[in-house]
Design a protein around this motif. Structure first.
Motif, PDB file in Angstrom:
ATOM      1  N   ASP A 705     -17.101  38.640   2.335  1.00 46.64           N
ATOM      2  CA  ASP A 705     -17.178  37.326   2.978  1.00 46.64           C
ATOM      3  C   ASP A 705     -16.559  36.128   2.170  1.00 46.64           C
ATOM      4  OD1 ASP A 705     -20.474  38.242   3.926  1.00 46.64           O
ATOM      5  OD2 ASP A 705     -18.597  38.040   5.120  1.00 46.64           O
ATOM      6  N   LYS A 706     -16.182  36.371   0.970  1.00 45.70           N
ATOM      7  CA  LYS A 706     -15.876  35.522  -0.001  1.00 45.70           C
ATOM      8  C   LYS A 706     -14.558  34.878   0.245  1.00 45.70           C
ATOM      9  CE  LYS A 706     -17.051  35.900  -4.050  1.00 45.70           C
ATOM     10  NZ  LYS A 706     -17.297  36.429  -5.626  1.00 45.70           N
ATOM     11  N   GLN A 707     -13.616  35.541   0.752  1.00 43.60           N
ATOM     12  CA  GLN A 707     -12.343  35.039   1.188  1.00 43.60           C
ATOM     13  C   GLN A 707     -12.272  34.000   2.119  1.00 43.60           C
ATOM     14  OE1 GLN A 707      -9.337  35.951  -0.732  1.00 43.60           O
ATOM     15  NE2 GLN A 707      -8.584  34.083   0.288  1.00 43.60           N
ATOM     16  N   LYS A 708     -13.189  34.183   3.035  1.00 44.76           N
ATOM     17  CA  LYS A 708     -13.141  32.980   4.418  1.00 44.76           C
ATOM     18  C   LYS A 708     -13.684  31.983   3.978  1.00 44.76           C
ATOM     19  CE  LYS A 708     -15.437  32.420   8.829  1.00 44.76           C
ATOM     20  NZ  LYS A 708     -15.858  31.080   8.252  1.00 44.76           N
ATOM     21  N   ILE A 709     -14.863  31.971   2.733  1.00 47.00           N
ATOM     22  CA  ILE A 709     -15.666  30.975   2.249  1.00 47.00           C
ATOM     23  C   ILE A 709     -14.618  30.025   1.493  1.00 47.00           C
ATOM     24  CG2 ILE A 709     -17.319  30.131   1.012  1.00 47.00           C
ATOM     25  CD1 ILE A 709     -18.866  32.667   1.834  1.00 47.00           C
ATOM     26  N   MET A 710     -13.833  31.064   0.715  1.00 45.31           N
ATOM     27  CA  MET A 710     -12.782  30.124  -0.133  1.00 45.31           C
ATOM     28  C   MET A 710     -11.908  29.179   0.653  1.00 45.31           C
ATOM     29  SD  MET A 710     -11.661  29.593  -2.963  1.00 45.31           S
ATOM     30  CE  MET A 710     -12.202  30.765  -4.387  1.00 45.31           C
ATOM     31  N   ASN A 711     -11.316  29.956   1.761  1.00 48.44           N
ATOM     32  CA  ASN A 711     -10.310  29.169   2.650  1.00 48.44           C
ATOM     33  C   ASN A 711     -11.115  27.873   3.226  1.00 48.44           C
ATOM     34  OD1 ASN A 711      -8.406  31.131   2.249  1.00 48.44           O
ATOM     35  ND2 ASN A 711      -9.041  32.211   4.157  1.00 48.44           N
ATOM     36  N   ASP A 712     -12.438  27.886   3.455  1.00 46.87           N
ATOM     37  CA  ASP A 712     -13.106  26.807   3.972  1.00 46.87           C
ATOM     38  C   ASP A 712     -13.000  25.765   2.727  1.00 46.87           C
ATOM     39  OD1 ASP A 712     -15.448  28.649   6.075  1.00 46.87           O
ATOM     40  OD2 ASP A 712     -13.241  27.845   6.504  1.00 46.87           O
ATOM     41  N   PHE A 713     -13.274  26.350   1.712  1.00 43.12           N
ATOM     42  CA  PHE A 713     -13.746  25.552   0.498  1.00 43.12           C
ATOM     43  C   PHE A 713     -12.078  24.702   0.133  1.00 43.12           C
ATOM     44  CE2 PHE A 713     -14.805  24.043  -3.851  1.00 43.12           C
ATOM     45  CZ  PHE A 713     -13.681  24.180  -4.516  1.00 43.12           C
ATOM     46  N   ARG A 714     -11.173  25.451   0.118  1.00 46.65           N
ATOM     47  CA  ARG A 714      -9.653  24.779  -0.070  1.00 46.65           C
ATOM     48  C   ARG A 714      -9.334  23.621   0.736  1.00 46.65           C
ATOM     49  NH1 ARG A 714      -7.611  30.393  -0.864  1.00 46.65           N
ATOM     50  NH2 ARG A 714      -7.494  30.927  -3.231  1.00 46.65           N
ATOM     51  N   ASN A 715      -9.600  23.820   2.090  1.00 44.01           N
ATOM     52  CA  ASN A 715      -9.365  22.908   3.231  1.00 44.01           C
ATOM     53  C   ASN A 715     -10.135  21.494   2.812  1.00 44.01           C
ATOM     54  OD1 ASN A 715      -7.674  24.606   4.405  1.00 44.01           O
ATOM     55  ND2 ASN A 715      -9.531  25.171   5.797  1.00 44.01           N
ATOM     56  N   ALA A 716     -11.411  21.612   2.439  1.00 47.15           N
ATOM     57  CA  ALA A 716     -11.944  20.429   2.104  1.00 47.15           C
ATOM     58  C   ALA A 716     -11.570  20.008   0.576  1.00 47.15           C
ATOM     59  CB  ALA A 716     -13.249  20.800   2.090  1.00 47.15           C
ATOM     60  N   TYR A 717     -11.471  20.782  -0.345  1.00 47.14           N
ATOM     61  CA  TYR A 717     -10.993  20.592  -1.705  1.00 47.14           C
ATOM     62  C   TYR A 717      -9.704  19.828  -1.843  1.00 47.14           C
ATOM     63  CZ  TYR A 717      -9.889  21.069  -6.600  1.00 47.14           C
ATOM     64  OH  TYR A 717      -9.426  21.052  -7.924  1.00 47.14           O
ATOM     65  N   HIS A 718      -8.818  19.741  -0.970  1.00 47.33           N
ATOM     66  CA  HIS A 718      -7.409  19.190  -0.902  1.00 47.33           C
ATOM     67  C   HIS A 718      -7.460  17.781  -0.447  1.00 47.33           C
ATOM     68  CE1 HIS A 718      -5.451  22.675  -2.923  1.00 47.33           C
ATOM     69  NE2 HIS A 718      -5.921  23.403  -1.698  1.00 47.33           N
ATOM     70  N   LYS A 719      -8.623  17.436   0.304  1.00 47.00           N
ATOM     71  CA  LYS A 719      -8.517  16.291   0.825  1.00 47.00           C
ATOM     72  C   LYS A 719      -9.418  15.026  -0.215  1.00 47.00           C
ATOM     73  CE  LYS A 719      -9.303  18.105   5.465  1.00 47.00           C
ATOM     74  NZ  LYS A 719     -10.051  18.331   6.569  1.00 47.00           N
ATOM     75  N   LEU A 720      -9.905  15.643  -1.441  1.00 46.81           N
ATOM     76  CA  LEU A 720     -10.816  14.726  -2.264  1.00 46.81           C
ATOM     77  C   LEU A 720      -9.717  14.269  -3.232  1.00 46.81           C
ATOM     78  CD1 LEU A 720     -13.561  17.556  -3.251  1.00 46.81           C
ATOM     79  CD2 LEU A 720     -13.585  15.153  -1.881  1.00 46.81           C
ATOM     80  N   PRO A 721     -10.194  13.068  -3.866  1.00 47.52           N
ATOM     81  CA  PRO A 721      -9.327  12.300  -4.665  1.00 47.52           C
ATOM     82  C   PRO A 721      -9.554  13.136  -6.001  1.00 47.52           C
ATOM     83  CG  PRO A 721     -11.145  11.070  -4.303  1.00 47.52           C
ATOM     84  CD  PRO A 721     -11.062  12.240  -3.116  1.00 47.52           C
ATOM     85  N   GLU A 722      -8.868  12.795  -7.128  1.00 49.14           N
ATOM     86  CA  GLU A 722      -8.585  13.614  -8.354  1.00 49.14           C
ATOM     87  C   GLU A 722     -10.068  13.486  -9.054  1.00 49.14           C
ATOM     88  OE1 GLU A 722      -5.489  15.650  -8.027  1.00 49.14           O
ATOM     89  OE2 GLU A 722      -6.651  15.666  -9.770  1.00 49.14           O
ATOM     90  N   LYS A 723     -10.919  12.440  -9.110  1.00 48.19           N
ATOM     91  CA  LYS A 723     -11.843  12.017  -9.783  1.00 48.19           C
ATOM     92  C   LYS A 723     -13.188  13.139  -9.509  1.00 48.19           C
ATOM     93  CE  LYS A 723     -14.310   8.335  -7.107  1.00 48.19           C
ATOM     94  NZ  LYS A 723     -15.051   7.216  -7.499  1.00 48.19           N
ATOM     95  N   TYR A 724     -13.123  13.561  -8.046  1.00 48.70           N
ATOM     96  CA  TYR A 724     -13.920  14.432  -7.417  1.00 48.70           C
ATOM     97  C   TYR A 724     -13.545  15.830  -7.706  1.00 48.70           C
ATOM     98  CZ  TYR A 724     -16.498  10.557  -5.313  1.00 48.70           C
ATOM     99  OH  TYR A 724     -17.433   9.348  -4.919  1.00 48.70           O
ATOM    100  N   LYS A 725     -12.273  16.056  -7.732  1.00 49.10           N
ATOM    101  CA  LYS A 725     -11.891  17.412  -8.006  1.00 49.10           C
ATOM    102  C   LYS A 725     -11.927  17.652  -9.491  1.00 49.10           C
ATOM    103  CE  LYS A 725      -7.828  17.382  -5.081  1.00 49.10           C
ATOM    104  NZ  LYS A 725      -6.437  17.714  -5.100  1.00 49.10           N
ATOM    105  N   LYS A 726     -12.047  16.942 -10.302  1.00 47.97           N
ATOM    106  CA  LYS A 726     -12.628  17.215 -11.753  1.00 47.97           C
ATOM    107  C   LYS A 726     -14.089  17.363 -11.844  1.00 47.97           C
ATOM    108  CE  LYS A 726      -8.899  14.273 -14.172  1.00 47.97           C
ATOM    109  NZ  LYS A 726      -8.374  13.173 -14.885  1.00 47.97           N
ATOM    110  N   GLU A 727     -14.705  16.656 -10.942  1.00 49.40           N
ATOM    111  CA  GLU A 727     -16.329  16.993 -10.932  1.00 49.40           C
ATOM    112  C   GLU A 727     -16.375  18.283 -10.395  1.00 49.40           C
ATOM    113  OE1 GLU A 727     -18.205  14.010  -8.896  1.00 49.40           O
ATOM    114  OE2 GLU A 727     -20.050  15.246  -8.617  1.00 49.40           O
ATOM    115  N   LEU A 728     -15.688  19.005  -9.572  1.00 42.78           N
ATOM    116  CA  LEU A 728     -15.986  20.230  -9.238  1.00 42.78           C
ATOM    117  C   LEU A 728     -15.276  21.504 -10.099  1.00 42.78           C
ATOM    118  CD1 LEU A 728     -15.261  19.898  -5.500  1.00 42.78           C
ATOM    119  CD2 LEU A 728     -17.443  20.367  -6.291  1.00 42.78           C
TER     120      LEU A 728
END
Length: 738
Positions: A705-728
């Motif tokens: 199940d990890k790959q599907k969850i990772m794809n969902d994560f990436r879709n949301a991650y790329h929409k974030l500004p840099e300051k929130y990416k660093k927080e993650l």
């Protein structure tokens, strides 16, 4: 079930302490030697049946394995043992239960290139020290008294072993032992008032070779329970022809019941009559004489052998015949049931009187909470309900009822009595409290005005705000508050959580027409039911309440614990709304439509223009005022949605975002400019907390199940500004190389 948590905790602590105390057996291992080259090392003899094997490699390796037989490098994965810890060039493995004698382990490691080359032949000897098994003459849990201890050693000691016991793990009491060779006996004493506890032993001895040992391989801990079961208070006795039936209620696990009986009142322990199994809650006594009255008391016995204090005393008469009594309308056997119910009613009534007396004598916060929640009125109502219920039950004696009819009525009465007990507050436990002050400024006043008159125009809003603020300043008003989170323990043992807030307005404001006090609750606590304790108030809308200007104290409660920080976010304001009118205006209907020479036609045109201009001004002012309110309301919705996103309530946050987005096109250009940053921040917080949730899901999920969850994560991650990416970044590094 109460003992299992203690057992698991003790075993875990024992294992942790045991592992940390294992002797360390070290080996240096050069993994770079030629393929299949074997190196042998003999560590020496270890005086322990458990060791911590540590292998230090000359370079960082991927992993290491071991076996009791030699394997070629190509069969690396066939080696049965793996190490517990891999620290790059340090491998650790705890080995337990090792028998005395020589031991050989063959170890291979896979280097950072994935290659398996040389083999380490690790040899060591075990000469374990003397250890002991302990058994007791009684099964756990143990109650108070003397208990025999049997100590069996693994080897014959050179002298009498040392054994002691403790109930707190700190203070140990020595046990005098007597015996010979490997079998030794002694006694421990369990105190009466120890309660539920866990005991432990400490052992030491020397074998014939002079080697000391202190390990207890079995029986190192034991459970203690000296707490008596609860006293049985709800017991009924019924006399019938040739027998007496006893029935009682108890919610605890009981092994047996002791029955005590006498032909005289005041049954005592010396009047022991019979022991019965604890599976049932009834007993029928057939060893009676007809026409004779017997008195009974009962005590439960738990699995540890603790006996409860004797129950309340009941009595019944063994009847000659089951005949109807025309004076009461009930057969004699049923009269006893009614009397038993009346006894239960009187018992609760007596406890209620004691509770009322106790509350009347209290002071401080508990007394203030008691009065603030209007619990005095609740107790008065309970007293009235109990008295009414007693009259109803007493009337059953004059009714011709069958056993089933009477049982139904008495069961219904018992349900009512139980319901009454749920509303009798016996005590209050304050879990959190806070004192605070409020300041009333222009912003709070303006919000309060909008709650009373949402369509107010700008001129009227300005004038009312100024007058309200002047009223607050002139009165010298100060607002102090106290907030409490508490648990109320009812007479039946149930617990209900509540929050109470008491806000005092000092010195207060005299009653004045057009002046109101407005209380606005934060939206985030409106999922709790709010109860306003003041008698005179109005509900303007959900979470918004209005009080008269002469209110000196505002008291309200919630039906569960709420955050006291949110209570301080509630707003209290004084609002004075003055209606504008045409009195005193110098422009009259006549002056508009007539010039100073009486030329009505020209005056009519001029007047019409003036009316049009005034009407246009009022319409524009009203639209602007409404637009400002709409903007403020939407900004507040966004702020609350951001908090919900931070709390993980993403569905509610998305609903708020969609609500604002749907209304976006109706905003003016200026409104759009002002609201876009807040709306974008809400969107970022939704994506950020969605990503955090997905990271937690990946840590818990399997590889499928990890790959599907990772794809969902990436879709949301790329929409974030840099300051929130660093927080993650820190949370991401803990998931996988992905």
């Amino acid at each position: 079930m109460k003992y299992w948590a203690i057992i698991y905790f003790s075993i875990a602590m024992f294992l942790i302490s045991s592992v940390s105390a294992f002797p360390l057996v070290d080996y240096d291992y050069n993994v770079s030697l030629a393929d299949n080259e074997s190196v042998s090392y003999f560590y020496g003899v270890v005086h322990s049946s458990s060791i911590m094997l540590r292998v230090l490699t000359n370079e960082v390796v991927q992993d290491c394995r071991y076996s009791e037989t030699s394997f070629p490098s190509g069969a690396y994965n066939a080696m049965e043992g793996s190490f517990d810890t891999n620290l790059g060039n340090v491998q650790k493995k705890s080995l337990t239960g090792l028998k005395d004698g020589m031991h050989t382990l063959y170890i291979r490691c896979r280097d950072d290139q994935g290659e398996v080359k040389s083999e380490l032949k690790a040899m060591f000897g075990i000469d374990s020290p003397i250890s002991a098994d302990i058994s007791l003459s009684k099964d756990s849990p143990l109650n108070s008294g003397r208990v025999e201890v049997i100590l069996t050693t693994s080897k014959i000691p050179s002298e009498t072993p040392s054994l002691s016991y403790s109930f707190d793990g700190t203070s140990f009491t020595p046990i005098p032992l007597f015996g010979s060779e490997s079998i030794w006996n002694g006694y421990i004493i369990i105190p009466d008032k120890l309660g539920d506890s866990i005991g432990s032993f400490k052992f030491s001895a020397k074998d014939l070779g002079g080697i000391s040992g202190n390990e207890i391989t079995e029986g190192g801990i034991f459970l203690v329970d000296t707490t008596k079961p609860s006293v049985i208070t709800n017991i009924k006795s019924t006399g019938m022809a040739g027998m007496i039936e006893l029935r009682w209620d108890i919610d605890e696990e009981i092994s047996d019941f002791n029955i005590y009986r006498s032909v005289n009142q005041n049954v005592r322990v010396i009047d022991f009559y019979k022991i019965i199994d604890g599976d049932g809650n009834s007993f029928t006594d057939t060893n009676v004489e007809s026409g004779k009255t017997y008195y009974y008391r009962i005590a439960g016995i738990d699995s540890a052998g603790n006996e409860a204090d004797l129950s309340v005393e009941v009595y019944a008469t063994a009847l000659l015949n089951n005949i109807s009594n025309p004076l009461t309308g009930l057969s004699p056997e049923l009269v006893g049931l009614v009397d038993s119910s009346l006894s239960g009613i009187d018992s609760v009534r007596g406890m209620l009187d004691d509770i009322i007396s106790t509350w009347e004598s209290r002071d401080g916060n508990e007394k203030d909470i008691f009065l603030g929640l209007r619990l005095d009125k609740s107790l008065a109502n309970s007293k009235s309900e109990i008295d009414s219920l007693r009259r109803d039950i007493l009337s059953y004696k004059s009714q011709s009822l069958s056993r089933s009819e009477l049982d139904n009525k008495l069961n219904s009465a018992q349900i009512k009595l139980n319901s009454i007990k749920k509303n009798i507050p016996e005590s209050i436990i304050i879990t959190d409290n806070r004192e605070f002050t409020r300041e009333i400024g222009a912003e709070e006043i303006e919000k309060g005005i909008f709650q009373i008159k949402p369509d107010i125009g700008e001129p009227e809003l300005k004038k009312s705000s100024e007058e309200s603020l002047r009223l607050v300043k002139d009165s010298g008003l100060k607002i102090t508050g106290r907030a409490f989170n508490m648990d109320i323990i009812n007479l039946d043992g149930t617990r209900r959580s509540q929050s109470l807030i008491m806000e005092e307005l000092n010195p207060g404001i005299d009653k004045k027409e057009g002046v109101n006090i407005i209380l606005s609750m934060p939206l985030s606590i409106l999922d709790s039911q709010v109860d306003i304790k003041n008698l005179n108030y109005k509900t303007l809308k959900e979470g918004i309440f209005s009080f008269s200007s002469d209110t000196k104290e505002i008291i309200y409660s919630f039906n569960k614990h709420v955050s006291l920080n949110l209570i301080e976010e509630a707003e209290l304001s004084i609002v004075y709304i003055q209606e504008t009118n045409a009195e005193g205006s110098t422009i009259t209907g006549y002056s508009i439509f007539s010039d100073y020479n009486g030329n009505g036609y020209i005056g009519f045109i001029v007047g019409g223009l003036i009316v049009f201009v005034l009407a246009s001004y009022l319409v524009i002012t009203k639209i602007r005022g409404k637009a400002k309110r709409t903007l403020r309301e939407n900004v507040k919705i966004i702020e609350l949605a951001q908090k919900k996103a931070d709390d993980g309530k993403l569905s509610e946050a998305r609903d708020a975002y969609n609500q604002i987005s749907n209304n976006f096109e109706s905003f003016s250009k200026k409104q759009k400019h002002e609201i876009v940053p807040s709306l974008q921040e809400l969107c970022n917080k939704i994506h950020l907390n969605y990503c955090k949730g997905k990271i937690d899901e990946m840590k818990r999920s399997d590889q499928k199940d990890k790959q599907k969850i990772m794809n969902d994560f990436r879709n949301a991650y790329h929409k974030l500004p840099e300051k929130y990416k660093k927080e993650l970044s820190n949370k991401i590094s803990g998931v996988d190389d992905d």
